[in-house]
Design a protein around this motif. Sequence first.
Motif, PDB file in Angstrom:
ATOM      1  N   LYS A   7      -0.773   1.455  11.612  1.00 55.66           N
ATOM      2  CA  LYS A   7      -0.064   2.214  10.591  1.00 55.66           C
ATOM      3  C   LYS A   7      -0.807   2.115   9.265  1.00 55.66           C
ATOM      4  O   LYS A   7      -1.313   1.051   8.903  1.00 55.66           O
ATOM      5  CB  LYS A   7       1.365   1.680  10.427  1.00 55.66           C
ATOM      6  N   ASN A   8      -0.857   3.233   8.529  1.00 50.53           N
ATOM      7  CA  ASN A   8      -1.584   3.252   7.261  1.00 50.53           C
ATOM      8  C   ASN A   8      -1.123   2.171   6.303  1.00 50.53           C
ATOM      9  O   ASN A   8      -1.928   1.562   5.593  1.00 50.53           O
ATOM     10  CB  ASN A   8      -1.454   4.627   6.599  1.00 50.53           C
ATOM     11  N   GLU A   9       0.183   1.912   6.280  1.00 50.92           N
ATOM     12  CA  GLU A   9       0.722   0.928   5.344  1.00 50.92           C
ATOM     13  C   GLU A   9       0.445  -0.513   5.769  1.00 50.92           C
ATOM     14  O   GLU A   9       0.671  -1.448   4.991  1.00 50.92           O
ATOM     15  CB  GLU A   9       2.226   1.136   5.157  1.00 50.92           C
ATOM     16  N   ASP A  10      -0.051  -0.709   6.974  1.00 51.84           N
ATOM     17  CA  ASP A  10      -0.376  -2.058   7.451  1.00 51.84           C
ATOM     18  C   ASP A  10      -1.868  -2.363   7.409  1.00 51.84           C
ATOM     19  O   ASP A  10      -2.263  -3.524   7.536  1.00 51.84           O
ATOM     20  CB  ASP A  10       0.120  -2.253   8.890  1.00 51.84           C
ATOM     21  N   ILE A  11      -2.690  -1.345   7.240  1.00 52.55           N
ATOM     22  CA  ILE A  11      -4.144  -1.537   7.224  1.00 52.55           C
ATOM     23  C   ILE A  11      -4.604  -1.827   5.803  1.00 52.55           C
ATOM     24  O   ILE A  11      -4.354  -1.041   4.886  1.00 52.55           O
ATOM     25  CB  ILE A  11      -4.869  -0.293   7.773  1.00 52.55           C
ATOM     26  N   THR A  41      -3.289  -0.999   0.461  1.00 52.46           N
ATOM     27  CA  THR A  41      -3.387  -0.613   1.866  1.00 52.46           C
ATOM     28  C   THR A  41      -4.031   0.757   1.978  1.00 52.46           C
ATOM     29  O   THR A  41      -4.287   1.436   0.972  1.00 52.46           O
ATOM     30  CB  THR A  41      -1.996  -0.557   2.519  1.00 52.46           C
ATOM     31  N   TYR A  42      -4.276   1.174   3.214  1.00 50.62           N
ATOM     32  CA  TYR A  42      -4.845   2.497   3.433  1.00 50.62           C
ATOM     33  C   TYR A  42      -3.892   3.585   2.951  1.00 50.62           C
ATOM     34  O   TYR A  42      -4.339   4.649   2.496  1.00 50.62           O
ATOM     35  CB  TYR A  42      -5.163   2.690   4.920  1.00 50.62           C
ATOM     36  N   ALA A  43      -2.593   3.343   3.025  1.00 51.07           N
ATOM     37  CA  ALA A  43      -1.620   4.307   2.507  1.00 51.07           C
ATOM     38  C   ALA A  43      -1.829   4.512   1.008  1.00 51.07           C
ATOM     39  O   ALA A  43      -1.778   5.642   0.501  1.00 51.07           O
ATOM     40  CB  ALA A  43      -0.197   3.835   2.808  1.00 51.07           C
ATOM     41  N   ASP A  44      -2.079   3.410   0.270  1.00 50.45           N
ATOM     42  CA  ASP A  44      -2.387   3.521  -1.155  1.00 50.45           C
ATOM     43  C   ASP A  44      -3.699   4.276  -1.365  1.00 50.45           C
ATOM     44  O   ASP A  44      -3.803   5.177  -2.198  1.00 50.45           O
ATOM     45  CB  ASP A  44      -2.513   2.129  -1.789  1.00 50.45           C
TER      46      ASP A  44
END
Length: 209
Positions: A96-100, A28-31
């Motif tokens: 949310k970053n973790e959903d993208i 994800t974008y969070a990663d």
Amino acid sequence: MRQDDLKNKVEEPTADYLPTGQVDGHYTYADYLTWQMEEMVELIKGKVFKQAAAPRVNHQRIAGSVFTAFFSFLKGKKCEAFIAPFDVRLPVKSKKNEDIDTVVQPDICVVCDPEKIDELGCVGAPDLVVEILSPGNNKKELQNKYEVYQESGIKEYWVIHPNECTLIIYTLIDGKYNTSKIFTHGDKVSSQAVQGFVLDLEEVFDGMM
């Protein structure tokens, strides 16, 4: 595996850069924000695509010419033009970053909704994107990105082939891309997504090697 398949397969970052606990190969974008890599990467539906080698001379010339044309035309207008590297996040479930799980870096993009711009780039579909093909990235641009650009609602997707000096425009109509004719030297191309913009391909392809 055939040589073409080997060149086009998804390559992920080395283990040193991957977030701990990641086991399914879906990122994800969070990663993405945690990785410290010299090379640019893109996420397409959770899969990591490394960028090809540094763009060749014609790629850089075309990118500069097209971006300058958009930038000059849009000066003082609501829409803005951006050139890579510039993160474009394409959310599906939420912002949310973790959903993208799709983050791309189009060579050039035009965004007409200022609310989509933040300090990290663009979140949501740009109105127009331009991709310039490079050796080794044709499958990514013509298949993988085509799909996510269409699904995310990007109104126009321009694909430029430097070696052939051609441009194809995919225009979104009723949720599906409609393909233009092939444009080349001598053609002047207008945009439906950016009203009033006209690109002179004679100037863009002038001096191509």
